[in-house]
Design a protein around this motif. Structure first.
Motif, PDB file in Angstrom:
ATOM      1  N   LEU A   1       1.041   1.883  -4.000  1.00  0.00           N
ATOM      2  CA  LEU A   1      -0.157   2.065  -4.824  1.00  0.00           C
ATOM      3  C   LEU A   1      -0.534   3.548  -4.864  1.00  0.00           C
ATOM      4  O   LEU A   1      -0.241   4.296  -3.928  1.00  0.00           O
ATOM      5  CB  LEU A   1      -1.339   1.275  -4.247  1.00  0.00           C
TER       6      LEU A   1
ATOM      7  N   ASN B   1      -3.660   4.837  -4.852  1.00  0.00           N
ATOM      8  CA  ASN B   1      -4.690   5.056  -3.827  1.00  0.00           C
ATOM      9  C   ASN B   1      -4.696   3.886  -2.860  1.00  0.00           C
ATOM     10  O   ASN B   1      -4.561   2.742  -3.287  1.00  0.00           O
ATOM     11  CB  ASN B   1      -6.080   5.161  -4.466  1.00  0.00           C
ATOM     12  N   GLU B   2      -4.919   4.182  -1.581  1.00  0.00           N
ATOM     13  CA  GLU B   2      -4.841   3.116  -0.580  1.00  0.00           C
ATOM     14  C   GLU B   2      -5.891   2.035  -0.788  1.00  0.00           C
ATOM     15  O   GLU B   2      -5.730   0.916  -0.329  1.00  0.00           O
ATOM     16  CB  GLU B   2      -4.946   3.697   0.841  1.00  0.00           C
ATOM     17  N   ASP B   3      -7.007   2.398  -1.478  1.00  0.00           N
ATOM     18  CA  ASP B   3      -8.038   1.376  -1.679  1.00  0.00           C
ATOM     19  C   ASP B   3      -8.024   0.778  -3.081  1.00  0.00           C
ATOM     20  O   ASP B   3      -8.980   0.132  -3.493  1.00  0.00           O
ATOM     21  CB  ASP B   3      -9.426   1.924  -1.297  1.00  0.00           C
ATOM     22  N   ASP B   4      -6.934   0.974  -3.823  1.00  0.00           N
ATOM     23  CA  ASP B   4      -6.809   0.279  -5.108  1.00  0.00           C
ATOM     24  C   ASP B   4      -6.627  -1.218  -4.849  1.00  0.00           C
ATOM     25  O   ASP B   4      -5.812  -1.603  -4.007  1.00  0.00           O
ATOM     26  CB  ASP B   4      -5.590   0.793  -5.894  1.00  0.00           C
ATOM     27  N   PRO B   5      -7.382  -2.055  -5.550  1.00  0.00           N
ATOM     28  CA  PRO B   5      -7.242  -3.503  -5.298  1.00  0.00           C
ATOM     29  C   PRO B   5      -6.045  -4.094  -6.019  1.00  0.00           C
ATOM     30  O   PRO B   5      -5.589  -3.558  -7.026  1.00  0.00           O
ATOM     31  CB  PRO B   5      -8.536  -4.069  -5.872  1.00  0.00           C
ATOM     32  N   VAL B   6      -5.559  -5.184  -5.485  1.00  0.00           N
ATOM     33  CA  VAL B   6      -4.468  -5.914  -6.114  1.00  0.00           C
ATOM     34  C   VAL B   6      -5.031  -7.271  -6.497  1.00  0.00           C
ATOM     35  O   VAL B   6      -5.242  -8.133  -5.648  1.00  0.00           O
ATOM     36  CB  VAL B   6      -3.297  -6.043  -5.134  1.00  0.00           C
TER      37      VAL B   6
ATOM     38  N   ASN C   1       0.813  -1.224   0.000  1.00  0.00           N
ATOM     39  CA  ASN C   1       0.000   0.000   0.000  1.00  0.00           C
ATOM     40  C   ASN C   1       0.847   1.274   0.000  1.00  0.00           C
ATOM     41  O   ASN C   1       0.315   2.357  -0.198  1.00  0.00           O
ATOM     42  CB  ASN C   1      -0.989   0.002   1.175  1.00  0.00           C
TER      43      ASN C   1
END
Lengths: 283, 283
Positions: free
Chosen positions: B113, B115-120, B110
């Motif tokens: 990335l 944005n902290e809420d970007d999914p992986v 994180n």
């Protein structure tokens, strides 16, 4: 709905006889699943399995035929919550689910292990393959609802489920913790990339009532589920407390004895979403 | 200890120059990590990241140089708990960790990335490879303790960490729920197969105190950590409550402001275990 064409982008224009439709397995020919609902969070420990279980119990009480596919291969909770002692058996044409006390059909890797606490030290591709088999090789029979309990994360299993199982709708579970919501947003973004339909968001663990003074204690912070649902543009299904009775009944394998109007309302909303999505196919 | 020979079965008899010792990377040559402690549970949401964070904070307060390797790639919590805003940067010889307010060195996906809420949305092998790189390609520098925050499950990441990183000891986190303990036992059995050393078991979320009447409420059932530790033949490190202050500070990125004698005692016990294991190498 779980027709093999449902995830195909040209389904609306083709005749339904294209070569990319995979042939049905023997188990699938013996199954007719009207609605597939996956319970997802991204975050661990927010109560996906509790919500899956009680959703199943509530839908069953409303007269539906219900099954649960436990896709949390390395941390399966469903068999213990329902107190299942029997093992899943293999018939000639596929795997037979184990029936709970009230008749919910359940498949979980923990129904195939010798001891419930035996670990499964498998890498992602093997785990994914097993989850797919739980879809293709289980004789589910007639089901109005198949609920899929997903593991935490946005790795192999959620990818495989969203890619290979025709999921009709997702129920997202979160808790009031901002930290949890940050991770849950990852899962929502992931599902959006797969063009999933969101039936809505449940905020679990929203509060607890002190058994002595009845004070409502917001142990994980101020509930924000409604706001979180709106920010992610998905429906809000409701709020659930931490109820020590549910914990106790789950630990005792007696979740089917739990009564909760809150869960019933959430199940009714999920049912309404399903009917809206495929009005002809839900009873 | 994190010498390349520590996981080799013939280390005690060989001269240390055998061909199976992998060559050190440039980043490893610039690092000297005295103790590696992995925080594991198997179960999600029992507070692995909280325990990892507060263990780091307590060890730092005791004068140690501490780092955290966030191995929960798809659900990383550590950067948010420490309120990190900077991104990890790449130097010529490796990745530079981000320092927390009090100087804890942190590496997490994180921190890379946008944005902290970007999914992986990665499958296991890719995730495993990244975790290994967090070990081989990060310039950790001088550290008394590197804590590894593991994801839930017994899949790719725990397998890769136990196989490829010389972990000195494990801290197991559980909660009073029998359901959680069943899954935690899977993780303990898995680690035992890899011949891991257990520094001990922490029972988190053991109770909450009503802020109004001070009643101790055991929301997840009767604490059983001591019994669970004994049944698994691993040391018992102690019991922690759910503390809404810790939740609030974690959500605000200010975990380093939290004071807890309970965590300090657990950190002292972990420190004692490390010294017992490699008496010459811990300061």
């Amino acid at each position: 709905m779980s027709s093999p064409c449902s995830s195909c982008s040209t389904a609306s224009t083709c005749s339904g006889s294209c070569s990319s439709v995979p042939e049905l397995t023997e188990a699938q020919k013996l199954s007719n699943i009207k609605n597939v609902v996956a319970v997802m969070s991204g975050k661990g420990g927010v109560g996906k399995s509790s919500v899956t279980s009680m959703l199943a119990v509530s839908l069953m009480r409303q007269g539906y035929k219900v099954g649960i596919l436990d896709a949390d291969i390395t941390g399966p909770s469903i068999p213990k919550i329902f107190g299942l002692k029997d093992k899943a058996s293999a018939a000639e044409k596929g795997i037979m689910p184990v029936k709970s006390m009230s008749g919910i059909k359940i498949v979980s890797l923990n129904l195939m292990l010798e001891n419930e606490d035996d670990p499964v030290i498998w890498r992602g591709p093997v785990i994914s393959q097993l989850v797919k088999q739980f879809w293709t090789d289980v004789i589910w029979g007639e089901l109005d609802y198949l609920l899929i309990d997903l593991p935490p994360g946005t790795g192999d299993v959620p990818i495989s489920v969203l890619q290979s199982i025709p999921v009709d709708g997702l129920v997202i579970v979160t808790s009031p913790q901002q930290l949890a919501n940050m991770v849950v947003r990852k899962a929502i973004k992931m599902a959006t990339m797969y063009k999933a339909t969101f039936y809505g968001l449940v905020e679990n663990m929203a509060y607890i009532e002190c058994p002595d003074c009845n004070k409502r204690i917001e142990i994980f912070g101020k509930p924000a589920g409604e706001k979180e649902a709106a920010a992610n543009e998905i429906p809000y299904l409701g709020q659930l407390p931490i109820d020590p009775r549910l914990t106790a009944l789950s630990d005792a394998g007696q979740v089917e004895e739990y009564q909760s109007a809150l869960f019933d309302v959430i199940a009714q909303k999920v049912d309404a979403c399903s009917k809206e999505k495929s009005p002809k196919e839900t009873a």
